[in-house]
Design a protein around this motif. Structure first.
Motif, mmCIF file in Angstrom:
data_model
loop_
_atom_site.group_PDB
_atom_site.id
_atom_site.type_symbol
_atom_site.label_atom_id
_atom_site.label_comp_id
_atom_site.label_asym_id
_atom_site.label_seq_id
_atom_site.Cartn_x
_atom_site.Cartn_y
_atom_site.Cartn_z
ATOM 1 N N PHE A 274 0.458 -1.366 0.279
ATOM 2 C CA PHE A 274 0.168 -0.083 0.309
ATOM 3 C C PHE A 274 1.157 1.541 0.127
ATOM 4 C CE2 PHE A 274 -2.520 3.126 1.915
ATOM 5 C CZ PHE A 274 -3.540 3.605 1.109
ATOM 6 N N LEU A 277 1.998 2.060 -3.174
ATOM 7 C CA LEU A 277 0.974 2.586 -4.004
ATOM 8 C C LEU A 277 0.125 4.572 -3.647
ATOM 9 C CD1 LEU A 277 -2.402 0.612 -4.409
ATOM 10 C CD2 LEU A 277 -1.294 1.261 -6.332
ATOM 11 N N ILE A 290 0.405 3.614 -12.459
ATOM 12 C CA ILE A 290 -0.363 3.079 -11.140
ATOM 13 C C ILE A 290 -1.502 2.148 -10.944
ATOM 14 C CG2 ILE A 290 -2.203 4.124 -9.302
ATOM 15 C CD1 ILE A 290 -0.522 6.397 -9.316
ATOM 16 N N GLU A 291 -2.761 1.873 -12.253
ATOM 17 C CA GLU A 291 -3.235 0.832 -11.785
ATOM 18 C C GLU A 291 -2.526 -0.600 -12.834
ATOM 19 O OE1 GLU A 291 -5.898 1.997 -15.746
ATOM 20 O OE2 GLU A 291 -6.337 3.512 -14.789
ATOM 21 N N ALA A 294 -1.523 -1.620 -9.213
ATOM 22 C CA ALA A 294 -2.914 -1.435 -8.234
ATOM 23 C C ALA A 294 -4.027 -3.015 -8.500
ATOM 24 C CB ALA A 294 -3.668 -1.025 -8.408
ATOM 25 N N TYR A 295 -3.912 -2.791 -10.016
ATOM 26 C CA TYR A 295 -4.036 -4.664 -10.764
ATOM 27 C C TYR A 295 -3.422 -6.124 -10.264
ATOM 28 C CZ TYR A 295 -7.781 -2.199 -12.744
ATOM 29 O OH TYR A 295 -9.486 -0.516 -12.875
ATOM 30 N N CYS A 297 -1.836 -6.304 -6.770
ATOM 31 C CA CYS A 297 -2.059 -6.683 -5.586
ATOM 32 C C CYS A 297 -3.186 -6.190 -5.784
ATOM 33 C CB CYS A 297 -1.736 -5.431 -5.163
ATOM 34 S SG CYS A 297 -0.190 -3.948 -5.225
ATOM 35 N N LYS A 298 -4.114 -6.618 -6.093
ATOM 36 C CA LYS A 298 -5.541 -7.152 -6.508
ATOM 37 C C LYS A 298 -5.580 -8.503 -6.713
ATOM 38 C CE LYS A 298 -9.171 -5.123 -5.971
ATOM 39 N NZ LYS A 298 -9.811 -5.321 -4.280
ATOM 40 N N VAL A 304 -5.044 -2.354 -1.072
ATOM 41 C CA VAL A 304 -5.090 -1.325 -1.750
ATOM 42 C C VAL A 304 -5.998 -0.071 -1.324
ATOM 43 C CG1 VAL A 304 -4.385 -2.598 -3.974
ATOM 44 C CG2 VAL A 304 -6.348 -1.807 -3.338
ATOM 45 N N SER A 305 -6.363 -0.010 -0.329
ATOM 46 C CA SER A 305 -7.575 0.668 0.666
ATOM 47 C C SER A 305 -7.165 0.499 1.867
ATOM 48 C CB SER A 305 -8.656 0.313 0.122
ATOM 49 O OG SER A 305 -9.086 -0.626 0.586
ATOM 50 N N ALA A 352 -4.624 7.707 -3.223
ATOM 51 C CA ALA A 352 -4.496 6.158 -2.992
ATOM 52 C C ALA A 352 -5.566 5.422 -2.629
ATOM 53 C CB ALA A 352 -3.218 5.600 -2.572
ATOM 54 N N GLY A 356 -7.739 2.669 -4.364
ATOM 55 C CA GLY A 356 -8.468 1.435 -3.852
ATOM 56 C C GLY A 356 -8.730 0.528 -4.071
#
Length: 359
Positions: A274, A277, A290-291, A294-295, A297-298, A304-305, A352, A356
């Motif tokens: 995190f 991000l 960034i995407e 983040a994707y 990580c998901k 991501v949040s 972020a 996220g």
């Protein structure tokens, strides 16, 4: 100012690698591990040393890398006249082995049984008090002499630990870029080298290419080529890349989040992910980059949040305290190529989180 790259003397990795540990050591060795790890590795280690007709001494690590425990282990190794120290297991066991080797002026072999951080390769031991509270850092003059990674053993560890290692490794490329752009010093007191930059870039590329596939294998506790690649990325590419390239905002933001009890259940690399991000928003990276992060990580299960970090109700005052802690004197966030304030970090964290939360 000099450029410096620093790394272990030898890095060995493969399925069944521990079965040749005696040959790689080549001398009478002092092996320390906790009870659980000793139970799953002792027989193979003993057999390997017998095959090369070398002696091996086993000692149970009592769980805390304290000065008292290291002194006890040091005396045991000295009494047995061992010529090498071998640490087998996780972080504190390996740190203790590094310290024992340093004080006895003996070569050190590190045998991680997980790939959750890049610390096995580093020239650093973290001392704790006997009650588990932080004591101090011991900066070592050089990295371990040998790193030995048995892919099969690591494949059988909980998959969340591998994912946490990916989170720690994820920051390497972006933090090294910050240090290069700001002409900041790396972790060994020199300027980043092209080699450190290249390892950091390869680390990121390997995560993107093989991270998901490695997780699929780890969930079934099997070793594949992708898992092998990620173990190397988590441990060697990230470790040498970060040490020789430098740290930046992601690790400082991680340190900031350690003040929140809601985040105490997270592994180091989960908070670092995190933080990566947040660093990308802080430094205003292009949205497509960034995407991508983040994707990734998901897909592998990294937070991501703030909610995924365990913070169910956002208290902006607490997040500002996190931001202030991230900007404390001496924090590596000051390697960012521009002056960073707590207000900047607060804004990056909140942005972020907003992004996220929408994924």
């Amino acid at each position: 100012m000099e450029q410096i790259i620093q790394s272990p003397g030898k890095y060995i990795q493969g399925i069944g690698a521990i079965e040749k540990i005696g040959a790689h050591a080549g001398v009478k060795s002092f092996v320390l591990a906790d009870e659980f790890v000793m139970g799953i590795t002792r027989e193979k280690i003993e057999k390997s040393f017998k095959e090369v007709k070398e002696e091996v001494v086993f000692e149970i690590f009592k769980g805390e890398c304290s000065k008292n425990e290291v002194k006890r282990l040091e005396e045991a190794a000295k009494t047995e006249k061992c010529k090498m120290v071998i640490g087998v297991g996780g972080g504190k066991t390996l740190d203790a082995a590094k310290a024992v080797g340093y004080f006895l002026k003996l070569p050190v072999m590190i045998v991680p049984t997980i790939a959750s951080t890049d610390s096995p390769c580093t020239a650093l031991t973290v001392f704790y008090h006997d009650d588990g509270t932080f004591d101090e850092y011991l900066f070592l003059p050089h990295n371990p002499d040998i790193i030995l990674m048995d892919t099969d053993i690591i494949a059988k560890a909980p998959s969340r630990l591998l994912v946490a290692g990916m989170g720690d490794a994820l920051a390497t490329y972006f933090e090294v870029k910050s240090c290069v752009n700001s002409n900041s010093l790396n972790l060994v007191g020199g300027l980043p080298t092209k080699g450190g930059e290249a390892l950091a870039r390869l680390c990121f590329e390997t995560l993107m290419e093989d991270g998901e596939k490695a997780l699929m294998a780890a969930e079934k506790k099997v070793a594949t080529k992708a898992l092998n690649n990620i173990i190397e990325a988590n441990t060697y590419l990230s470790g040498v890349g970060a040490e020789s390239g430098g740290l930046g905002a992601a690790h400082s933001i991680h340190n900031g989040f350690t003040i929140l009890k809601e985040c105490h259940h997270l592994y180091h690399g989960e908070k670092v992910a995190f933080g990566t991000l947040a660093q990308m928003f802080l430094e205003n990276y292009p949205m497509d980059e960034i995407e991508e992060v983040a994707y990734f990580c998901k897909r592998v299960g990294l937070p991501v949040s703030l909610e995924e970090m365990g913070i169910k109700e956002i208290d902006e005052e607490k997040i500002m305290e996190v931001a202030k802690a991230s900007c404390a004197p001496g924090e590596t966030i000051h390697n960012t190529p521009f002056k960073v304030t707590p207000e900047d970090v607060f804004a990056a964290i909140m942005t972020a989180d907003n992004f996220g939360s929408s994924l």
